[in-house]
Write a protein that holds these residues in place. Structure first.
Motif, PDB file in Angstrom:
ATOM      1  N   GLU A  14     -15.770  -1.906  -3.590  1.00 12.97           N
ATOM      2  CA  GLU A  14     -16.765  -1.139  -4.350  1.00 12.97           C
ATOM      3  C   GLU A  14     -16.316  -0.934  -5.796  1.00 12.97           C
ATOM      4  OE1 GLU A  14     -18.912   1.877  -1.168  1.00 12.97           O
ATOM      5  OE2 GLU A  14     -16.893   2.355  -1.890  1.00 12.97           O
ATOM      6  N   LEU A  15     -15.054  -0.606  -5.973  1.00  9.88           N
ATOM      7  CA  LEU A  15     -14.525  -0.317  -7.299  1.00  9.88           C
ATOM      8  C   LEU A  15     -14.196  -1.576  -8.099  1.00  9.88           C
ATOM      9  CD1 LEU A  15     -12.111   2.571  -6.266  1.00  9.88           C
ATOM     10  CD2 LEU A  15     -14.180   2.821  -7.651  1.00  9.88           C
ATOM     11  N   LYS A  16     -14.183  -2.722  -7.397  1.00 12.10           N
ATOM     12  CA  LYS A  16     -13.844  -3.993  -8.024  1.00 12.10           C
ATOM     13  C   LYS A  16     -12.473  -3.929  -8.694  1.00 12.10           C
ATOM     14  CE  LYS A  16     -18.702  -5.197  -8.727  1.00 12.10           C
ATOM     15  NZ  LYS A  16     -19.778  -5.539  -9.698  1.00 12.10           N
ATOM     16  N   LEU A  17     -11.527  -3.350  -7.980  1.00 16.88           N
ATOM     17  CA  LEU A  17     -10.176  -3.228  -8.509  1.00 16.88           C
ATOM     18  C   LEU A  17      -9.515  -4.594  -8.623  1.00 16.88           C
ATOM     19  CD1 LEU A  17      -8.764  -0.179  -6.507  1.00 16.88           C
ATOM     20  CD2 LEU A  17      -9.789  -0.188  -8.787  1.00 16.88           C
ATOM     21  N   ASP A  18      -8.779  -4.800  -9.693  1.00 14.94           N
ATOM     22  CA  ASP A  18      -7.890  -5.947  -9.797  1.00 14.94           C
ATOM     23  C   ASP A  18      -6.529  -5.510  -9.276  1.00 14.94           C
ATOM     24  OD1 ASP A  18      -9.743  -7.655 -10.865  1.00 14.94           O
ATOM     25  OD2 ASP A  18      -9.179  -7.278 -12.949  1.00 14.94           O
ATOM     26  N   LEU A  19      -6.031  -6.197  -8.263  1.00 16.64           N
ATOM     27  CA  LEU A  19      -4.736  -5.884  -7.668  1.00 16.64           C
ATOM     28  C   LEU A  19      -3.764  -7.003  -8.013  1.00 16.64           C
ATOM     29  CD1 LEU A  19      -5.922  -4.617  -4.160  1.00 16.64           C
ATOM     30  CD2 LEU A  19      -5.249  -3.247  -6.144  1.00 16.64           C
ATOM     31  N   HIS A  20      -2.765  -6.683  -8.821  1.00 19.49           N
ATOM     32  CA  HIS A  20      -1.779  -7.648  -9.270  1.00 19.49           C
ATOM     33  C   HIS A  20      -0.567  -7.487  -8.363  1.00 19.49           C
ATOM     34  CE1 HIS A  20      -3.605  -8.069 -13.573  1.00 19.49           C
ATOM     35  NE2 HIS A  20      -4.526  -7.672 -12.695  1.00 19.49           N
ATOM     36  N   ALA A  21      -0.496  -8.296  -7.320  1.00 18.08           N
ATOM     37  CA  ALA A  21       0.451  -8.084  -6.230  1.00 18.08           C
ATOM     38  C   ALA A  21       1.692  -8.951  -6.377  1.00 18.08           C
ATOM     39  CB  ALA A  21      -0.220  -8.365  -4.886  1.00 18.08           C
ATOM     40  N   VAL A  22       2.853  -8.309  -6.236  1.00 21.43           N
ATOM     41  CA  VAL A  22       4.120  -9.038  -6.230  1.00 21.43           C
ATOM     42  C   VAL A  22       4.127 -10.012  -5.047  1.00 21.43           C
ATOM     43  CG1 VAL A  22       6.615  -8.749  -5.970  1.00 21.43           C
ATOM     44  CG2 VAL A  22       5.316  -7.179  -7.413  1.00 21.43           C
ATOM     45  N   GLY A  23       4.801 -11.153  -5.234  1.00 19.96           N
ATOM     46  CA  GLY A  23       4.731 -12.282  -4.325  1.00 19.96           C
ATOM     47  C   GLY A  23       4.721 -11.996  -2.841  1.00 19.96           C
ATOM     48  N   ARG A  24       5.757 -11.357  -2.310  1.00 15.37           N
ATOM     49  CA  ARG A  24       5.837 -11.147  -0.871  1.00 15.37           C
ATOM     50  C   ARG A  24       4.708 -10.242  -0.376  1.00 15.37           C
ATOM     51  NH1 ARG A  24      10.090 -12.472   2.154  1.00 15.37           N
ATOM     52  NH2 ARG A  24      11.486 -12.476   0.334  1.00 15.37           N
ATOM     53  N   THR A  25       4.331  -9.255  -1.187  1.00 19.46           N
ATOM     54  CA  THR A  25       3.226  -8.375  -0.808  1.00 19.46           C
ATOM     55  C   THR A  25       1.915  -9.163  -0.754  1.00 19.46           C
ATOM     56  OG1 THR A  25       4.343  -6.469  -1.807  1.00 19.46           O
ATOM     57  CG2 THR A  25       1.964  -6.284  -1.438  1.00 19.46           C
ATOM     58  N   HIS A  26       1.681  -9.978  -1.769  1.00 12.32           N
ATOM     59  CA  HIS A  26       0.481 -10.820  -1.785  1.00 12.32           C
ATOM     60  C   HIS A  26       0.452 -11.741  -0.576  1.00 12.32           C
ATOM     61  CE1 HIS A  26      -1.842 -14.434  -2.702  1.00 12.32           C
ATOM     62  NE2 HIS A  26      -2.579 -13.688  -3.528  1.00 12.32           N
ATOM     63  N   ASP A  27       1.565 -12.364  -0.287  1.00 12.26           N
ATOM     64  CA  ASP A  27       1.601 -13.327   0.815  1.00 12.26           C
ATOM     65  C   ASP A  27       1.353 -12.649   2.155  1.00 12.26           C
ATOM     66  OD1 ASP A  27       2.190 -15.095  -1.176  1.00 12.26           O
ATOM     67  OD2 ASP A  27       4.299 -15.368  -0.618  1.00 12.26           O
ATOM     68  N   ALA A  28       1.853 -11.427   2.305  1.00  7.81           N
ATOM     69  CA  ALA A  28       1.630 -10.685   3.547  1.00  7.81           C
ATOM     70  C   ALA A  28       0.152 -10.352   3.719  1.00  7.81           C
ATOM     71  CB  ALA A  28       2.471  -9.408   3.557  1.00  7.81           C
ATOM     72  N   ILE A  29      -0.511  -9.977   2.640  1.00 10.24           N
ATOM     73  CA  ILE A  29      -1.946  -9.670   2.700  1.00 10.24           C
ATOM     74  C   ILE A  29      -2.721 -10.927   3.101  1.00 10.24           C
ATOM     75  CG2 ILE A  29      -3.968  -9.036   1.322  1.00 10.24           C
ATOM     76  CD1 ILE A  29      -2.084  -7.257  -0.348  1.00 10.24           C
ATOM     77  N   ALA A  30      -2.376 -12.050   2.490  1.00 11.67           N
ATOM     78  CA  ALA A  30      -3.069 -13.302   2.809  1.00 11.67           C
ATOM     79  C   ALA A  30      -2.813 -13.714   4.251  1.00 11.67           C
ATOM     80  CB  ALA A  30      -2.605 -14.395   1.851  1.00 11.67           C
ATOM     81  N   ALA A  31      -1.573 -13.601   4.708  1.00 10.76           N
ATOM     82  CA  ALA A  31      -1.241 -14.001   6.073  1.00 10.76           C
ATOM     83  C   ALA A  31      -1.949 -13.130   7.102  1.00 10.76           C
ATOM     84  CB  ALA A  31       0.275 -13.925   6.285  1.00 10.76           C
ATOM     85  N   ALA A  32      -2.213 -11.872   6.745  1.00  8.72           N
ATOM     86  CA  ALA A  32      -2.910 -10.962   7.651  1.00  8.72           C
ATOM     87  C   ALA A  32      -4.419 -11.158   7.608  1.00  8.72           C
ATOM     88  CB  ALA A  32      -2.560  -9.518   7.309  1.00  8.72           C
ATOM     89  N   GLY A  33      -4.900 -11.998   6.708  1.00 13.08           N
ATOM     90  CA  GLY A  33      -6.336 -12.241   6.602  1.00 13.08           C
ATOM     91  C   GLY A  33      -7.102 -11.080   6.009  1.00 13.08           C
ATOM     92  N   MET A  34      -6.436 -10.266   5.201  1.00 13.75           N
ATOM     93  CA  MET A  34      -7.092  -9.105   4.608  1.00 13.75           C
ATOM     94  C   MET A  34      -7.499  -9.415   3.165  1.00 13.75           C
ATOM     95  SD  MET A  34      -4.837  -6.015   6.271  1.00 13.75           S
ATOM     96  CE  MET A  34      -6.271  -4.973   6.531  1.00 13.75           C
ATOM     97  N   LEU A  35      -8.515  -8.707   2.699  1.00 16.53           N
ATOM     98  CA  LEU A  35      -9.097  -8.939   1.375  1.00 16.53           C
ATOM     99  C   LEU A  35      -9.509 -10.402   1.210  1.00 16.53           C
ATOM    100  CD1 LEU A  35      -6.773  -6.828  -0.987  1.00 16.53           C
ATOM    101  CD2 LEU A  35      -9.111  -6.288  -0.280  1.00 16.53           C
ATOM    102  N   GLY A  36      -9.979 -10.991   2.291  1.00 19.64           N
ATOM    103  CA  GLY A  36     -10.369 -12.388   2.277  1.00 19.64           C
ATOM    104  C   GLY A  36     -11.415 -12.689   1.220  1.00 19.64           C
ATOM    105  N   GLY A  37     -11.148 -13.690   0.403  1.00 17.49           N
ATOM    106  CA  GLY A  37     -12.097 -14.101  -0.622  1.00 17.49           C
ATOM    107  C   GLY A  37     -12.252 -13.131  -1.769  1.00 17.49           C
ATOM    108  N   TYR A  38     -11.401 -12.110  -1.833  1.00 21.11           N
ATOM    109  CA  TYR A  38     -11.563 -11.107  -2.881  1.00 21.11           C
ATOM    110  C   TYR A  38     -11.006 -11.644  -4.201  1.00 21.11           C
ATOM    111  CZ  TYR A  38     -11.339  -6.620  -5.314  1.00 21.11           C
ATOM    112  OH  TYR A  38     -11.510  -5.605  -6.210  1.00 21.11           O
ATOM    113  N   PRO A  39     -11.837 -11.760  -5.232  1.00 23.65           N
ATOM    114  CA  PRO A  39     -11.386 -12.392  -6.478  1.00 23.65           C
ATOM    115  C   PRO A  39     -10.422 -11.535  -7.286  1.00 23.65           C
ATOM    116  CG  PRO A  39     -13.626 -11.556  -6.734  1.00 23.65           C
ATOM    117  CD  PRO A  39     -13.270 -11.384  -5.283  1.00 23.65           C
ATOM    118  N   GLY A  40     -10.343 -10.248  -6.978  1.00 24.16           N
ATOM    119  CA  GLY A  40      -9.496  -9.364  -7.769  1.00 24.16           C
ATOM    120  C   GLY A  40      -8.039  -9.355  -7.356  1.00 24.16           C
ATOM    121  N   LEU A  41      -7.677 -10.097  -6.297  1.00 21.76           N
ATOM    122  CA  LEU A  41      -6.290 -10.130  -5.836  1.00 21.76           C
ATOM    123  C   LEU A  41      -5.549 -11.264  -6.546  1.00 21.76           C
ATOM    124  CD1 LEU A  41      -4.148  -8.986  -3.879  1.00 21.76           C
ATOM    125  CD2 LEU A  41      -4.910 -10.703  -2.216  1.00 21.76           C
TER     126      LEU A  41
END
Length: 297
Positions: A32-59
């Motif tokens: 809703e807020l259209k937040l841009d989340l600038h995630a450090v590598g391992r954190t980003h990879d964990a989110i992707a591996a969990a299938g969360m924020l799928g397709g979200y352009p702000g990650l």
């Protein structure tokens, strides 16, 4: 809004780890807020591996911490021009879910990330409870309806609030208490350390609070162990919110006690909310007032 995002290993190691509990509760608000989340590598990879924020352009993915990812977040909290007029290399704050026993949580870049957020009056969010509270308040400031799932963070009549300020910040704490006296008085209990507690009591008595009743229950001064006493309340889940105005510009003789309180807050990550600057405390108070006005009668 652009936010740095990091989580210590413990907080993304399992399916029900802190990072994922937060995302499950707040993914709709992030979108809703259209937040841009600038995630450090391992954190980003964990989110992707969990299938969360799928397709979200702000990650966005940053390097691993060992490759400078967290250091880059620090620089971008301060702000980097680099010829980008859109400010794309300036962060508005950081969410860093801390495991207090992870050695990396005390690395210079981790300490600097918080310090620069405090200096620049930007949010530094270090617990799941704080992250959920932050997203809900930003939703309210943006005009969205209250999320009933966040109601427990705003049930102040059943909560204890700690009000703590270093010497250079005591005047700011008194200004904050003056501006939001009714809100703060709505907590079941207020606690504070030494001189700050006494000055807040004097303020309350000047405003008509019963003279034979302390507005703030005073613990020892910080250097004499007051921070440790309040840390114990946090660990026992008898203090749910800490407003701690830190002075980041001076060396502090009782640094270990201050760190102890901060570690206590991150230890009970789902239950304790911490605010570390006057700017963010005022935004919290204003958001609470807006949220209360939107609640159905």
């Amino acid at each position: 809004m652009r936010l740095g995002l990091a989580a210590n290993r413990l907080h993304h190691a399992t399916e029900d780890a802190a990072l994922f509990r937060w995302l499950r509760a707040c993914e709709s608000g992030i979108r809703e807020l259209k937040l841009d989340l600038h995630a450090v590598g391992r954190t980003h990879d964990a989110i992707a591996a969990a299938g969360m924020l799928g397709g979200y352009p702000g990650l966005r993915r940053y390097p691993y911490g060992r490759e400078g990812g967290l250091m880059k977040l620090v620089a971008e909290v301060v702000g980097l021009d680099d010829g980008n007029p859109d400010g794309s290399r300036t962060l508005d704050g950081a969410i860093y879910l801390i495991d207090p026993v992870d050695p990396s949580s005390t690395f210079p870049e981790a300490v600097a990330l918080k310090r620069q957020c405090v200096i620049h009056g930007k949010p530094f969010v270090s617990t799941v409870a704080s992250a959920r509270d932050f997203i809900e308040l930003e939703r309210i400031h943006a005009g969205f309806a209250p999320d009933p799932g966040a109601d427990r963070f705003f049930d102040h009549r059943g909560q204890t609030l700690a009000l703590i300020a270093h010497d250079a910040m005591k005047a700011s704490m008194l200004d904050f208490a003056t501006a939001h006296f009714d809100l703060l008085s709505g907590f079941a209990r207020r606690v504070g350390t030494g001189t700050t507690g006494q000055r807040l009591n004097e303020l309350a008595w000047s405003r008509g609070w019963p003279a034979d009743t302390p507005w703030v229950d005073r613990y020892k001064s910080g250097p004499l162990g007051g921070d440790a006493q309040i840390a114990d309340l946090v660990l026992e889940r008898r203090c749910q919110r800490v407003v701690f105005f830190e002075d980041p510009h001076v060396a502090r003789q009782h640094e270990a006690d201050i760190q102890l309180l901060e570690r206590a807050v991150t230890t009970v990550t789902d239950d304790a909310v911490c605010v570390t600057s006057p700017t963010m405390a005022a935004r919290w108070a204003e958001g609470v007032a807006k949220r209360e006005m939107q609640r159905p009668l």
